[in-house]
Scaffold this active site. Structure first.
Site, mmCIF file in Angstrom:
data_model
loop_
_atom_site.group_PDB
_atom_site.id
_atom_site.type_symbol
_atom_site.label_atom_id
_atom_site.label_comp_id
_atom_site.label_asym_id
_atom_site.label_seq_id
_atom_site.Cartn_x
_atom_site.Cartn_y
_atom_site.Cartn_z
ATOM 1 N N SER A 180 12.948 -43.791 -14.182
ATOM 2 C CA SER A 180 11.731 -43.017 -13.979
ATOM 3 C C SER A 180 11.551 -42.878 -12.469
ATOM 4 O O SER A 180 11.468 -43.879 -11.754
ATOM 5 C CB SER A 180 10.538 -43.726 -14.611
ATOM 6 O OG SER A 180 9.370 -42.980 -14.372
ATOM 7 N N ARG A 184 -3.441 -1.364 -6.327
ATOM 8 C CA ARG A 184 -2.577 -2.544 -6.318
ATOM 9 C C ARG A 184 -2.902 -3.359 -7.559
ATOM 10 O O ARG A 184 -3.974 -3.189 -8.150
ATOM 11 C CB ARG A 184 -2.795 -3.370 -5.051
ATOM 12 C CG ARG A 184 -4.161 -3.983 -5.005
ATOM 13 C CD ARG A 184 -4.455 -4.711 -3.711
ATOM 14 N NE ARG A 184 -5.903 -4.716 -3.545
ATOM 15 C CZ ARG A 184 -6.540 -4.570 -2.406
ATOM 16 N NH1 ARG A 184 -5.873 -4.416 -1.287
ATOM 17 N NH2 ARG A 184 -7.853 -4.590 -2.354
ATOM 18 N N MET A 231 -5.843 -6.568 8.565
ATOM 19 C CA MET A 231 -5.265 -5.788 9.667
ATOM 20 C C MET A 231 -6.080 -4.510 9.837
ATOM 21 O O MET A 231 -7.083 -4.321 9.195
ATOM 22 C CB MET A 231 -3.802 -5.499 9.394
ATOM 23 C CG MET A 231 -2.950 -6.762 9.415
ATOM 24 S SD MET A 231 -1.233 -6.436 9.056
ATOM 25 C CE MET A 231 -1.292 -5.875 7.391
ATOM 26 N N HIS A 251 -5.984 -42.654 0.049
ATOM 27 C CA HIS A 251 -5.974 -43.383 -1.221
ATOM 28 C C HIS A 251 -6.991 -42.810 -2.194
ATOM 29 O O HIS A 251 -6.677 -42.519 -3.352
ATOM 30 C CB HIS A 251 -6.262 -44.863 -0.942
ATOM 31 C CG HIS A 251 -6.326 -45.702 -2.194
ATOM 32 N ND1 HIS A 251 -7.511 -45.944 -2.854
ATOM 33 C CD2 HIS A 251 -5.358 -46.307 -2.905
ATOM 34 C CE1 HIS A 251 -7.262 -46.685 -3.921
ATOM 35 N NE2 HIS A 251 -5.960 -46.916 -3.980
ATOM 36 N N ARG A 263 -2.955 3.640 8.390
ATOM 37 C CA ARG A 263 -3.339 2.464 7.613
ATOM 38 C C ARG A 263 -2.265 1.377 7.665
ATOM 39 O O ARG A 263 -1.075 1.665 7.677
ATOM 40 C CB ARG A 263 -3.564 2.863 6.153
ATOM 41 C CG ARG A 263 -4.344 4.136 5.993
ATOM 42 C CD ARG A 263 -4.420 4.601 4.551
ATOM 43 N NE ARG A 263 -5.126 3.646 3.691
ATOM 44 C CZ ARG A 263 -5.285 3.828 2.388
ATOM 45 N NH1 ARG A 263 -4.751 4.884 1.788
ATOM 46 N NH2 ARG A 263 -5.925 2.935 1.678
ATOM 47 N N GLY A 293 -8.275 -6.298 4.308
ATOM 48 C CA GLY A 293 -9.171 -6.366 5.458
ATOM 49 C C GLY A 293 -8.655 -7.178 6.634
ATOM 50 O O GLY A 293 -9.375 -7.393 7.607
ATOM 51 N N LYS A 336 0.835 -1.196 0.000
ATOM 52 C CA LYS A 336 0.000 0.000 0.000
ATOM 53 C C LYS A 336 0.877 1.256 0.000
ATOM 54 O O LYS A 336 0.678 2.160 -0.823
ATOM 55 C CB LYS A 336 -0.894 -0.025 1.239
ATOM 56 C CG LYS A 336 -2.083 0.887 1.164
ATOM 57 C CD LYS A 336 -2.909 0.797 2.454
ATOM 58 C CE LYS A 336 -3.744 -0.471 2.502
ATOM 59 N NZ LYS A 336 -4.408 -0.647 3.793
ATOM 60 N N CYS A 384 7.332 -40.016 -12.706
ATOM 61 C CA CYS A 384 5.973 -40.510 -12.924
ATOM 62 C C CYS A 384 5.134 -40.515 -11.653
ATOM 63 O O CYS A 384 4.037 -41.021 -11.641
ATOM 64 C CB CYS A 384 5.999 -41.894 -13.556
ATOM 65 S SG CYS A 384 6.691 -43.155 -12.477
ATOM 66 N N TYR A 443 11.557 -35.709 -18.829
ATOM 67 C CA TYR A 443 10.101 -35.570 -18.971
ATOM 68 C C TYR A 443 9.399 -35.768 -17.640
ATOM 69 O O TYR A 443 9.921 -36.421 -16.744
ATOM 70 C CB TYR A 443 9.548 -36.558 -20.012
ATOM 71 C CG TYR A 443 9.604 -38.008 -19.589
ATOM 72 C CD1 TYR A 443 8.598 -38.583 -18.811
ATOM 73 C CD2 TYR A 443 10.668 -38.817 -19.974
ATOM 74 C CE1 TYR A 443 8.655 -39.914 -18.414
ATOM 75 C CE2 TYR A 443 10.742 -40.147 -19.584
ATOM 76 C CZ TYR A 443 9.724 -40.688 -18.799
ATOM 77 O OH TYR A 443 9.789 -41.992 -18.402
HETATM 78 P P1 ADP Z 1 -7.704 -2.108 3.787
HETATM 79 O O1 ADP Z 1 -6.304 -2.544 3.588
HETATM 80 O O2 ADP Z 1 -8.469 -2.994 4.674
HETATM 81 O O3 ADP Z 1 -8.383 -1.809 2.478
HETATM 82 P P2 ADP Z 1 -7.329 0.731 4.085
HETATM 83 O O4 ADP Z 1 -6.112 1.210 4.746
HETATM 84 O O5 ADP Z 1 -7.323 0.783 2.608
HETATM 85 O O6 ADP Z 1 -7.647 -0.729 4.594
HETATM 86 O O7 ADP Z 1 -8.504 1.626 4.664
HETATM 87 C C1 ADP Z 1 -9.828 1.251 4.918
HETATM 88 C C2 ADP Z 1 -10.783 2.233 4.263
HETATM 89 O O8 ADP Z 1 -10.514 3.567 4.683
HETATM 90 C C3 ADP Z 1 -10.642 2.214 2.762
HETATM 91 O O9 ADP Z 1 -11.917 2.243 2.184
HETATM 92 C C4 ADP Z 1 -9.912 3.486 2.464
HETATM 93 O O10 ADP Z 1 -10.244 3.979 1.198
HETATM 94 C C5 ADP Z 1 -10.351 4.419 3.568
HETATM 95 N N1 ADP Z 1 -9.296 5.408 3.806
HETATM 96 C C6 ADP Z 1 -8.011 5.164 4.138
HETATM 97 N N2 ADP Z 1 -7.299 6.294 4.204
HETATM 98 C C7 ADP Z 1 -8.147 7.303 3.922
HETATM 99 C C8 ADP Z 1 -7.990 8.716 3.818
HETATM 100 N N3 ADP Z 1 -6.816 9.304 3.996
HETATM 101 N N4 ADP Z 1 -9.072 9.435 3.508
HETATM 102 C C9 ADP Z 1 -10.266 8.815 3.292
HETATM 103 N N5 ADP Z 1 -10.483 7.520 3.371
HETATM 104 C C10 ADP Z 1 -9.425 6.754 3.684
HETATM 105 MG MG MG Z 2 -7.810 -0.586 1.104
#
Ligand code: ADP
Ligand code: MG
Ligand code: MG
Length: 887
Positions: free
Chosen positions: A774, A335, A102, A451, A91, A100, A22, A842, A862
């Site tokens: 083999s 990503r 962490m 098996h 984040r 989702g 990220k 094989c 092979y």
């Molecule tokens: P995840 O990895 O679970 O997607 P994120 O770090 O992307 O977690 O954040 C969770 C939500 O918060 C996402 O929908 C993201 O777009 C929103 N978010 C994160 N940073 C900001 C920000 N600076 N302003 C507005 N929304 C944010």
């Molecule tokens: Mg995200």
């Protein structure tokens, strides 16, 4: 000096190890000039230090303060400034995306002193207090450890008191009250007050994100995806932008192509007047992204531009989070997006056509595992109906058929044209004919390497095993499920080997288009085209040949249609099953030489016709035939059953008595290490001769008919060159005999399986008597580890996986360190003694995408695998050749 904090302008996509995916991508987008709210990223190194010592590295606070000052300048706002406060998101994000898994905390910086300033600056009191209550909720839960449910309950109680259903209907006064309630809740639960100092909030949030690396959810996800546990997460701190400022604001996710089908064109969801996490949490229904065109045309055009920029830059499908704040577009994340197998193929070859990537890159973007998934037929709707029972998804695909409870019934009913599902407690080699005849196999015991599972996968048969809630009643010929449903023999069930479920009745099937297109060679839709292009490129670059394991003419023909370059393993066991079992019994029970010779002779014609048909199906290509391997008593009735029958009969059948004596005599404590393979060939006079004669006569017959038979004779379980020398002499004697009799010069290479450590370690000597090796990697794995697969699977394997001793079953993916080392030694020493020695694999591993790369590197000639895995093996062999060429 360690550098723990990078501003977005200092990072790049290549720094994902340090900044997490990220953080690295936010930096990359900043450098590309995309509208990214300013921010900085704390490195994974800092997280690892924190996880190791329990405290942040001492330099961290200073570096954060420094970066924060730069962020404040860029944003034109100050953290904690009462008039127009800067708010932050904190984040999480490691090297590999774990969506989702962490924590992320939004709206850091709000407190009693700044909330009014936010209200004034934004002109929206309700928005300011809504943001504050969100912060209390997220911070209270994630950082201070308050049960999230308690916040939800407080919110629900307030809504009930106001008589409203949605969060949206609460007004500013309600939210002010809610904020007070949340603060009180935090105090009550933790004995501590919510921190009013924004800098303290920031530091505690960073620490909480570090700690979320070791949260339960994240750990489970990592285990499943084989992500190492010691990487740590980076923490990105970023200025907040607000999608919840009214109708001209909103938030959404967008994909540069459809991640489900790979179809070109922008896909995604948009939710107006909402903050990021609302989209995923499903508070309200999002609308398709295309609607944004009407809602905010300018922003839509701008977003489309950015998506194009990103796709060109990353040269791949990107997934993007964005927010609209009062009509202004902000990009919050990108990503390279996850995708289905189908989408992977289509996208790779579309990108090739669009000249964004070259063909090597296209091939490297698809995998054998993905292709395997595309080849199995599937149910259209199995998710929508409650299953009868659930077990282990042992062999993927979908099948419908009538329930049968034994192998013979399966064979009989299938021969009459009825699709059947074989249901057993567990299967044994005896069940093989039934498994071949059945569309699917269901067992109530055993795991992924039982098996049933192994054999079914090998044959491309659908299999669910270990469905423990099912009780089989062989007497009544029925099964009962935990919920009390009884299914009788002949009733129709649907088995979903991809999901591991069994359903009553016939669910509608969708045949795999790709499988059909590959087998028939027809030109069909874009997906099949993409698969075909990937395969033909793989065929051009690969060095490894791909053969098939096939025991019947039908399998041989199918394998050939799938591109097999021969048969690497033709087992002869099934030639002794079914009605022919009686012939084997006669061999075993023969009490003098004449009787035995007569019994053996009776086995000749059926074997010869089997071989002739297989050689015809594989005309012009090598067919490696393995002489009989399993111990003979596997062809006799069960010892206990027989003993009971003899003991309980008033006057026991003399045949039974004789059989029982033979069974007793041949009983072994450890049949896996007993009288089998070459040992059997040396112990039972005439056995090799009859098999070789059947092969040689079949070859002669094919030659007379104008064919090009290329039979190879393979001796199993050799441990010493002397064994091979003796058997080889016998083989050559028979070949010469048949050549003399038929006037055809029948020549077959003679080789051996390498499936014992001793064979691998003395390969230099064994190669002097062998034309080919083999590697039987199933037995070689068992004997190298000194364990029996079925026993290990049932008892200690799960524990070994949990404890991290094994990262997966060595029966699925080759144990490179141990078994692989033996293979390397055997190839090297075998070739040194015999430069033209051919080497193949094989075992099940021959079709395992993850193992093929090793076989390529080990210099194997092979791999051989089940017909259904031939296309995937071709693809992986091509990929392995490309990878090996990389610098
Ligand atoms: P995840 O990895 O679970 O997607 P994120 O770090 O992307 O977690 O954040 C969770 C939500 O918060 C996402 O929908 C993201 O777009 C929103 N978010 C994160 N940073 C900001 C920000 N600076 N302003 C507005 N929304 C944010
Ligand atoms: Mg995200
Ligand atoms: Mg073996």
């Amino acid at each position: 000096m360690n550098h723990y904090v990078y501003e977005f302008s200092e990072g790049s996509r290549d720094m994902a190890d340090l900044l997490g995916g990220k953080g690295a991508n936010l930096a990359e987008m900043t450098r590309l000039g995309l509208p990214v709210p300013p921010g900085f990223t704390v490195t994974t190194t800092a997280c690892r230090a924190f996880l190791a010592t329990g405290v942040e590295p001492p330099e961290l606070a200073g570096e954060v303060a420094h970066a924060l000052a730069a962020l404040e300048r860029a944003a034109g706002r100050g953290l904690g400034r009462a008039g127009d406060p800067l708010l932050l998101s904190v984040r999480s994000g490691g090297r590999y995306s774990m969506p989702g898994m962490m924590e992320t905390i939004l709206d850091i910086g709000l407190c009693d002193a700044t909330v009014a300033g936010l209200a004034k600056a934004s002109g929206q009191k309700r928005f300011a207090w809504d943001s504050y209550r969100r912060l209390l909720q997220m911070f209270g839960h994630t950082v201070m450890g308050v049960d999230g449910e308690l916040f939800e309950r407080t919110l629900a109680a307030l809504k009930a008191g106001r008589g409203v259903a949605g969060d949206h209907e609460l007004d500013a006064a309600d939210l002010i009250l809610l904020t007070e309630q949340f603060k009180a809740l935090i105090h009550r639960e933790t004995g501590e007050r919510f921190p009013q100092d924004p800098v303290e909030q920031l530091h505690r949030a960073i620490r909480a994100v570090f700690a979320s690396w070791n949260g339960e959810r994240a750990r489970v996800y990592r285990r499943r995806d084989h992500i190492p546990d010691d990487l740590g997460t980076a923490v990105t701190v970023q200025a907040m932008v607000f999608g919840n400022l009214g109708e001209d604001s909103g938030t959404g996710v967008a994909f540069t192509r459809d991640p489900a089908t790979g179809e070109r064109g922008v896909y995604g969801d948009y939710l107006s007047d909402a903050q990021g996490e609302d989209v995923v949490s499903g508070v309200r229904d999002a609308v398709p992204l295309a609607r944004l065109k009407q809602l905010a045309p300018r922003a839509y055009v701008e977003l489309s531009d950015h998506l194009r920029t990103l796709e060109r830059h990353y040269q791949d499908l990107c997934d993007v989070e964005f927010t609209l704040e009062r009509g202004k577009l902000w990009i919050l994340q990108t990503r390279v997006g996850k995708r289905t197998a189908e989408a992977a193929f289509r996208i790779a070859y579309d990108l090739l056509d669009e000249r964004l990537i070259d063909r090597h890159e296209a091939l490297s973007r698809v995998s054998g595992a993905q292709l395997t998934r595309l080849l199995f037929p599937c149910f259209a709707t199995s998710n929508d109906v409650a299953p009868l029972a659930t077990g282990i998804a042992a062999s993927p695909g979908a099948a419908v058929g009538a329930v049968v409870f034994d192998s013979a019934t399966a064979v009989r009913r299938a021969a009459a044209g009825e699709p059947v599902v074989l249901v057993r407690t567990e299967t044994t080699p005896d069940d093989l004919p039934g498994m071949i005849a059945a569309r699917a196999v269901l067992t109530t015991r055993g795991g992924k390497t039982s098996h049933a599972a192994v054999v079914a996968r090998g044959m491309g048969r659908v299999c669910v095993c270990g469905a423990e809630s099912v009780v089989v009643d062989l007497e009544r010929r029925s099964l009962t499920t935990r919920s009390g449903v009884t299914v009788r023999e002949g009733d129709t069930v649907s088995v979903d080997g991809t999901a591991g479920t069994v359903h009553l009745g016939a669910l509608p099937l969708t045949a795999s288009d790709v499988g059909r297109a590959l087998e028939s060679g027809e030109r069909t839709g874009p997906l099949s085209q993409a698969v075909r292009r990937a395969l033909s490129h793989a065929d051009r670059v690969r060095r490894l040949e791909v053969r098939a394991n096939a025991d019947t003419p039908e399998d041989a023909a199918r394998a050939r249609r799938f591109g097999a370059q021969g048969i690497g393993l033709c087992r002869t066991e099934h030639m002794f099953l079914g009605e022919r079992k009686a012939l084997v019994e006669a061999v075993i029970l023969a009490d003098d030489e004449a009787a035995r010779e007569q019994a053996l002779a009776a086995l000749l014609p059926p074997q010869r016709s089997d071989f002739t048909a297989i050689l015809a199906a594989m005309d012009g290509l090598p067919v490696t035939i393995r002489l009989l391997d399993p111990p003979l008593h596997e062809f006799l009735p069960d010892r206990t059953e027989l003993a009971v029958r003899v003991a309980t009969a008033a006057s026991p059948d003399p045949h039974d008595v004789q059989l029982l004596a033979a069974v007793e005599r041949m009983h072994e404590r450890n049949p896996m290490l007993g009288l089998r393979g070459v040992r059997l060939a040396l112990a039972v006079p005439g056995l090799v001769a009859v098999q070789v004669r059947a092969i040689a006569e079949a070859v002669a017959q094919r030659m007379r008919d104008g064919g090009h038979p290329r039979a190879e004779i393979m001796i199993p379980l050799v441990g010493a060159v002397e064994e091979l020398r003796l058997v080889r002499a016998e083989v050559e004697r028979v070949l010469a005999e048949v050549s003399g009799e038929t006037g055809q010069s029948v020549r077959c290479p003679v080789g051996t399986m390498i499936e014992l450590p001793r064979a691998a370690l003395t390969a230099g000597r064994i190669a002097q008597a062998a034309d080919f090796f083999s590697f039987g990697t199933n037995d070689l794995t068992q004997t190298t580890w000194g364990l029996s697969r079925d026993d290990a699977e049932a008892s200690f394997f799960p524990g070994y996986l949990d404890k991290g001793i094994l990262s997966g079953s060595p029966f699925e993916t080759l144990d490179e360190e141990g078994v692989g080392r033996l293979i390397t030694i055997a190839v090297r020493e075998g070739r040194a003694a015999h430069p033209r020695l051919t080497t193949g694999v094989c075992g099940e591993h021959g079709g395992d995408p993850a193992s093929i790369d090793f076989f390529h590197r080990a210099g194997i000639d092979y791999v051989s695998c089940s017909p259904f895995r031939v296309p995937s093996a071709r693809l992986e062999a091509g990929r392995a050749a490309l990878v090996a060429k990389l610098p």
